[in-house]
Scaffold this motif. Structure first.
Motif, PDB file in Angstrom:
ATOM      1  N   GLY A  50       9.256 -15.033  -9.341  1.00  0.00           N
ATOM      2  CA  GLY A  50       8.125 -14.319  -9.634  1.00  0.00           C
ATOM      3  C   GLY A  50       7.733 -13.573  -8.050  1.00  0.00           C
ATOM      4  N   ILE A  51       7.989 -14.382  -7.012  1.00  0.00           N
ATOM      5  CA  ILE A  51       7.662 -13.754  -5.777  1.00  0.00           C
ATOM      6  C   ILE A  51       8.108 -12.401  -5.298  1.00  0.00           C
ATOM      7  N   LEU A  52       9.545 -12.163  -5.981  1.00  0.00           N
ATOM      8  CA  LEU A  52       9.831 -10.837  -5.598  1.00  0.00           C
ATOM      9  C   LEU A  52       9.074  -9.712  -6.261  1.00  0.00           C
ATOM     10  N   ASP A  53       8.458 -10.183  -7.277  1.00  0.00           N
ATOM     11  CA  ASP A  53       7.649  -9.091  -7.996  1.00  0.00           C
ATOM     12  C   ASP A  53       6.020  -8.919  -7.640  1.00  0.00           C
ATOM     13  N   SER A  54       5.882  -9.878  -6.745  1.00  0.00           N
ATOM     14  CA  SER A  54       4.382 -10.011  -6.324  1.00  0.00           C
ATOM     15  C   SER A  54       4.285  -8.980  -5.269  1.00  0.00           C
ATOM     16  N   ARG A  55       3.358  -7.954  -5.189  1.00  0.00           N
ATOM     17  CA  ARG A  55       3.105  -6.967  -4.222  1.00  0.00           C
ATOM     18  C   ARG A  55       1.597  -6.737  -4.183  1.00  0.00           C
ATOM     19  N   PRO A  56       1.039  -6.113  -3.040  1.00  0.00           N
ATOM     20  CA  PRO A  56      -0.395  -5.962  -2.757  1.00  0.00           C
ATOM     21  C   PRO A  56      -0.523  -4.704  -3.717  1.00  0.00           C
ATOM     22  N   ALA A  57      -1.787  -4.528  -4.156  1.00  0.00           N
ATOM     23  CA  ALA A  57      -2.207  -3.347  -4.959  1.00  0.00           C
ATOM     24  C   ALA A  57      -2.113  -2.290  -4.129  1.00  0.00           C
ATOM     25  N   GLY A  58      -1.410  -1.239  -4.868  1.00  0.00           N
ATOM     26  CA  GLY A  58      -1.037  -0.095  -4.191  1.00  0.00           C
ATOM     27  C   GLY A  58       0.353   0.203  -3.816  1.00  0.00           C
ATOM     28  N   ALA A  59       0.975  -1.000  -3.796  1.00  0.00           N
ATOM     29  CA  ALA A  59       2.389  -0.868  -3.399  1.00  0.00           C
ATOM     30  C   ALA A  59       3.461  -0.521  -4.486  1.00  0.00           C
ATOM     31  N   THR A  60       4.268   0.291  -4.367  1.00  0.00           N
ATOM     32  CA  THR A  60       5.044   1.040  -5.340  1.00  0.00           C
ATOM     33  C   THR A  60       6.614   0.769  -5.044  1.00  0.00           C
ATOM     34  N   VAL A  61       7.268   0.875  -6.148  1.00  0.00           N
ATOM     35  CA  VAL A  61       8.764   0.626  -6.051  1.00  0.00           C
ATOM     36  C   VAL A  61       9.375   2.144  -5.792  1.00  0.00           C
ATOM     37  N   PRO A  62       9.923   2.415  -4.700  1.00  0.00           N
ATOM     38  CA  PRO A  62      10.328   3.567  -4.264  1.00  0.00           C
ATOM     39  C   PRO A  62      11.691   4.146  -5.182  1.00  0.00           C
ATOM     40  N   ARG A  63      11.830   5.180  -5.004  1.00  0.00           N
ATOM     41  CA  ARG A  63      13.007   6.032  -5.941  1.00  0.00           C
ATOM     42  C   ARG A  63      14.150   5.394  -5.150  1.00  0.00           C
ATOM     43  N   ALA A  88       6.965   0.407  -1.176  1.00  0.00           N
ATOM     44  CA  ALA A  88       6.622   1.285  -0.142  1.00  0.00           C
ATOM     45  C   ALA A  88       4.848   0.868  -0.348  1.00  0.00           C
ATOM     46  N   TYR A  89       4.292   0.652   0.883  1.00  0.00           N
ATOM     47  CA  TYR A  89       2.899   0.631   0.669  1.00  0.00           C
ATOM     48  C   TYR A  89       2.011   1.480   1.597  1.00  0.00           C
ATOM     49  N   PRO A  90       0.986   2.288   0.946  1.00  0.00           N
ATOM     50  CA  PRO A  90       0.409   3.029   2.021  1.00  0.00           C
ATOM     51  C   PRO A  90      -0.690   2.688   2.850  1.00  0.00           C
ATOM     52  N   GLY A  91      -0.796   1.236   2.957  1.00  0.00           N
ATOM     53  CA  GLY A  91      -1.574   0.812   3.995  1.00  0.00           C
ATOM     54  C   GLY A  91      -1.040  -0.163   5.199  1.00  0.00           C
ATOM     55  N   VAL A 133      10.430  -8.336   5.568  1.00  0.00           N
ATOM     56  CA  VAL A 133      10.635  -7.698   6.667  1.00  0.00           C
ATOM     57  C   VAL A 133      10.272  -6.140   6.492  1.00  0.00           C
ATOM     58  N   PHE A 134       9.547  -5.712   7.376  1.00  0.00           N
ATOM     59  CA  PHE A 134       9.366  -4.324   7.518  1.00  0.00           C
ATOM     60  C   PHE A 134      10.377  -3.321   7.845  1.00  0.00           C
ATOM     61  N   LEU A 135      10.279  -2.275   7.029  1.00  0.00           N
ATOM     62  CA  LEU A 135      11.329  -1.211   7.390  1.00  0.00           C
ATOM     63  C   LEU A 135      11.308  -0.399   8.271  1.00  0.00           C
ATOM     64  N   THR A 136      12.206   0.206   8.850  1.00  0.00           N
ATOM     65  CA  THR A 136      12.171   1.412   9.926  1.00  0.00           C
ATOM     66  C   THR A 136      12.797   2.248   9.576  1.00  0.00           C
ATOM     67  N   THR A 152       8.662   4.644   5.437  1.00  0.00           N
ATOM     68  CA  THR A 152       8.446   4.420   7.020  1.00  0.00           C
ATOM     69  C   THR A 152       6.906   4.952   7.315  1.00  0.00           C
ATOM     70  N   THR A 153       6.322   5.535   6.250  1.00  0.00           N
ATOM     71  CA  THR A 153       5.005   5.872   6.386  1.00  0.00           C
ATOM     72  C   THR A 153       4.181   4.708   5.899  1.00  0.00           C
ATOM     73  N   GLY A 154       3.141   4.056   6.555  1.00  0.00           N
ATOM     74  CA  GLY A 154       2.477   3.053   6.200  1.00  0.00           C
ATOM     75  C   GLY A 154       3.286   1.793   6.392  1.00  0.00           C
ATOM     76  N   ALA A 155       3.467   0.814   5.380  1.00  0.00           N
ATOM     77  CA  ALA A 155       4.234  -0.259   5.620  1.00  0.00           C
ATOM     78  C   ALA A 155       5.205  -0.416   4.350  1.00  0.00           C
ATOM     79  N   GLY A 156       6.357   0.294   4.705  1.00  0.00           N
ATOM     80  CA  GLY A 156       7.316   0.155   3.758  1.00  0.00           C
ATOM     81  C   GLY A 156       8.145  -1.300   4.242  1.00  0.00           C
TER      82      GLY A 156
END
Length: 173
Positions: A50-63, A88-91, A133-136, A152-156
């Motif tokens: 389940g932890i793999l599907d946990s994400r903050p509100a607003g986080a999306t699964v990128p294409r 991908a997370y805009p925050g 891990v945060f993406l670059t 890479t915009t916000g916090a991927g």
């Protein structure tokens, strides 16, 4: 009965080499030949966490990252299974970090005090290791994902769980 030296010398040389490699690396021939056969159940177990599907509100699964990436790899006798998800997370990174610190603890994961130095997180649970891990842009390019402003915009970031295939390994960051 005579022994043909033409075939015994190469065999003796081969056996001597195997013994020397084992002594120098600490690996047995059996360990060097281990592979990912029979790990499908363990891979599915990690991918279903389940932890793999946990994400903050607003986080999306990128294409291109709609499914969890899960599998196995073998290296020098160590067989490891893994599963990861990319979001991908805009925050901010701080918001992602706060979410996973709470979600992981709630799910029984123990934080590692020497977390990943680049601002990522690392937790352990039983024989498993969880990393956020945060993406670059550089890392995405190295992995063949090209330029991805959505990551890479916000916090991927990626959420990754790995463990020994036979559940005998020790978790660690």
């Amino acid at each position: 009965m005579s022994v043909r030296t033409g075939t015994t010398r190469p065999m003796a040389l081969f056996l001597s080499t195997v013994c020397a490699v084992g002594a120098l690396t600490g690996c047995t021939l059996r360990e060097l030949t281990q592979d990912c056969g029979g790990t499908d159940g363990r891979v599915k177990e990690l991918a279903a966490l389940g932890i793999l599907d946990s994400r903050p509100a607003g986080a999306t699964v990128p294409r291109g990252f709609e499914e969890a990436d899960a599998g196995c790899w073998a290296d020098s006798g160590d067989v490891t299974v893994y599963a990861d998800r990319t979001y991908a997370y805009p925050g901010t990174r701080a918001e992602v970090t706060a979410h996973y610190r709470t979600a992981a603890r709630r799910d029984g994961w123990t934080p590692d005090p020497g977390a990943v130095p680049d601002g990522g997180l690392c937790f352990t649970k039983e024989d498993m290791t969880l990393r956020v891990v945060f993406l670059t842009a550089e890392g995405l390019a190295e992995d063949g994902h090209g330029s991805r402003p959505d990551l890479t915009t916000g916090a991927g970031y990626a959420v990754d769980v790995d463990a020994s295939a036979d559940e005998s390994g020790e978790a660690g960051c």
